[in-house]
Design a protein around this motif. Structure first.
Motif, PDB file in Angstrom:
ATOM      1  N   THR A  83      -4.909   3.294 -13.246  1.00 50.33           N
ATOM      2  CA  THR A  83      -6.310   2.905 -13.380  1.00 50.33           C
ATOM      3  C   THR A  83      -6.341   1.836 -14.704  1.00 50.33           C
ATOM      4  O   THR A  83      -5.889   2.122 -15.959  1.00 50.33           O
ATOM      5  N   CYS A 108      -5.255  -6.422 -14.019  1.00 49.98           N
ATOM      6  CA  CYS A 108      -5.850  -5.236 -13.915  1.00 49.98           C
ATOM      7  C   CYS A 108      -5.578  -4.829 -12.358  1.00 49.98           C
ATOM      8  O   CYS A 108      -6.139  -3.706 -11.839  1.00 49.98           O
ATOM      9  N   ASN A 109      -5.045  -5.723 -11.666  1.00 47.87           N
ATOM     10  CA  ASN A 109      -4.890  -5.445 -10.141  1.00 47.87           C
ATOM     11  C   ASN A 109      -3.741  -4.498  -9.742  1.00 47.87           C
ATOM     12  O   ASN A 109      -2.571  -5.066  -9.383  1.00 47.87           O
ATOM     13  N   TRP A 122     -12.192   8.927 -17.119  1.00 45.79           N
ATOM     14  CA  TRP A 122     -11.016   9.249 -16.321  1.00 45.79           C
ATOM     15  C   TRP A 122     -10.575  10.485 -16.599  1.00 45.79           C
ATOM     16  O   TRP A 122     -10.778  11.278 -17.485  1.00 45.79           O
ATOM     17  N   SER A 129      -4.219  -1.475  -8.040  1.00 46.55           N
ATOM     18  CA  SER A 129      -4.895  -0.701  -7.085  1.00 46.55           C
ATOM     19  C   SER A 129      -3.660  -0.086  -5.857  1.00 46.55           C
ATOM     20  O   SER A 129      -3.562   0.861  -5.376  1.00 46.55           O
ATOM     21  N   GLY A 130      -2.757  -1.083  -5.737  1.00 50.57           N
ATOM     22  CA  GLY A 130      -1.671  -0.683  -4.929  1.00 50.57           C
ATOM     23  C   GLY A 130      -0.478   0.143  -5.376  1.00 50.57           C
ATOM     24  O   GLY A 130       0.274   0.270  -4.801  1.00 50.57           O
ATOM     25  N   TRP A 131      -0.490   0.186  -6.741  1.00 52.91           N
ATOM     26  CA  TRP A 131       0.795   0.793  -7.057  1.00 52.91           C
ATOM     27  C   TRP A 131       0.719   2.219  -6.777  1.00 52.91           C
ATOM     28  O   TRP A 131      -0.242   2.957  -6.944  1.00 52.91           O
ATOM     29  N   CYS A 132       1.901   2.702  -6.792  1.00 50.67           N
ATOM     30  CA  CYS A 132       2.054   4.252  -6.486  1.00 50.67           C
ATOM     31  C   CYS A 132       3.528   4.651  -6.714  1.00 50.67           C
ATOM     32  O   CYS A 132       4.431   3.797  -7.114  1.00 50.67           O
ATOM     33  N   ASN A 139      -9.659  -9.143 -16.856  1.00 52.13           N
ATOM     34  CA  ASN A 139      -8.992  -9.142 -15.619  1.00 52.13           C
ATOM     35  C   ASN A 139      -8.626 -10.628 -15.309  1.00 52.13           C
ATOM     36  O   ASN A 139      -8.563 -11.175 -14.204  1.00 52.13           O
ATOM     37  N   THR A 185      -0.577   6.962  -9.776  1.00 50.45           N
ATOM     38  CA  THR A 185      -1.297   5.740  -9.467  1.00 50.45           C
ATOM     39  C   THR A 185      -1.600   5.415 -11.020  1.00 50.45           C
ATOM     40  O   THR A 185      -1.560   6.067 -11.872  1.00 50.45           O
TER      41      THR A 185
END
Length: 298
Positions: free
Chosen positions: A159, A169-170, A136, A172-175, A164, A157
């Protein structure tokens, strides 16, 4: 103080946690750098009376079950080193050699630390890969759930590594995320616009945060989620059989923390309120005074 929280988040300087809730104990950092704790002390997780020069605290949490409850407590010192007490079966308290730390988190059987260079270290149980953080970079905050570890990057974002099973853990689309919290089987993210996202197990409605607005801080318990509003009130969803979500009457709150089945609120006058499971005295904080307010260490 609430405005300070917003300002620090937007500037990527996270307020350090000054209250922490474990499965059966509660920890508070006082304005003089000492630490106080109440609740279950079976493994010495409340043995913090000798701590000095602390700037943040965290408590290892765990879901409620008859075979769980073991916990540890960690503290971040003003010289960027660490202290730890409590259950150490998986070496989760072996942090004496850590240096240059700026933020800390504690999960079940592990400890996570954010370094000043944006990298992350972790020790403890790694059966689900929850300590696999060596790669990381550019991190500004960390959070630890039972079996998963989340890192917030400087670009907003998130990680996550670890278990999961329920999609926790899903992300990946967060911003546009400015804070992250991890519960037993769910993950929560605070967005820069004051709304909140959540993924993972929702059997107790702990992820029902889509209608929240004006949120400036978040916390995740084993099966409940808290949101601190800009007006100093608190929202809560999820499991409530111990009354851990009964926060509708709270006012003047500047920080929140969630344990397995209890909830803490730090007031602007440095006192603490608590609701929920109190079997081990983990909610006996009415006499606390002078708890450090978030952001005021910066």
């Amino acid at each position: 103080m609430i405005n300070d929280v917003i300002r620090f988040n937007k500037a990527w300087v996270m307020p350090k946690n000054t209250i922490a809730a474990g499965p059966r104990h509660t920890v508070g950092l006082k304005s003089d750098g000492t630490v106080t704790a109440v609740g279950d002390n079976k493994y010495g997780q409340c043995n913090v009376s000798g701590w000095r020069d602390m700037v943040a605290v965290a408590a290892g949490n765990v879901h409620m079950a008859t075979n769980t409850g073991n916990a540890h407590t960690i503290g971040l010192k003003s010289d960027s080193t660490m202290a730890a007490v409590g259950w150490n079966k998986h070496d989760q308290c072996d942090v004496n050699d850590w240096r240059d730390m700026v933020a800390i988190a504690a999960g079940w059987r592990r400890t996570v630390g954010l370094k000043s260079d944006g990298t992350v270290v972790a020790v403890g149980r790694n059966k689900e890969g929850q300590c696999n953080v060596s790669g990381w970079r550019d991190m500004v905050a960390v959070a630890a759930g039972d079996w998963h570890t989340a890192g917030l990057k400087s670009d907003g974002t998130v990680t996550i590594v670890g278990n999961n099973r329920y999609g926790q853990c899903n992300v990946s689309g967060w911003c546009g995320i400015v804070a992250v919290a991890a519960g037993y089987l769910h993950t929560v993210g605070l967005k820069s616009d004051g709304t909140v996202a959540a993924v993972g197990c929702n059997k107790r409605d702990q992820c029902d945060v889509s209608g929240w607005h004006g949120i400036v801080a978040i916390a995740a318990g084993s099966n409940h989620t808290l949101g601190l509003k800009s007006d100093g009130t608190v929202a809560a969803v999820g499991r409530n059989e111990h009354g851990q979500c009964n926060v509708s009457g709270w006012r003047d709150i500047v920080a929140v923390a969630a344990g397995c089945a209890h909830t803490l609120g730090l007031k602007s006058d440095g006192t603490v309120v608590a609701v929920g499971d109190n079997e081990y005295g983990q909610c006996d904080v009415s006499g606390w005074r002078g708890i450090q307010l978030p952001g005021s260490q910066e």
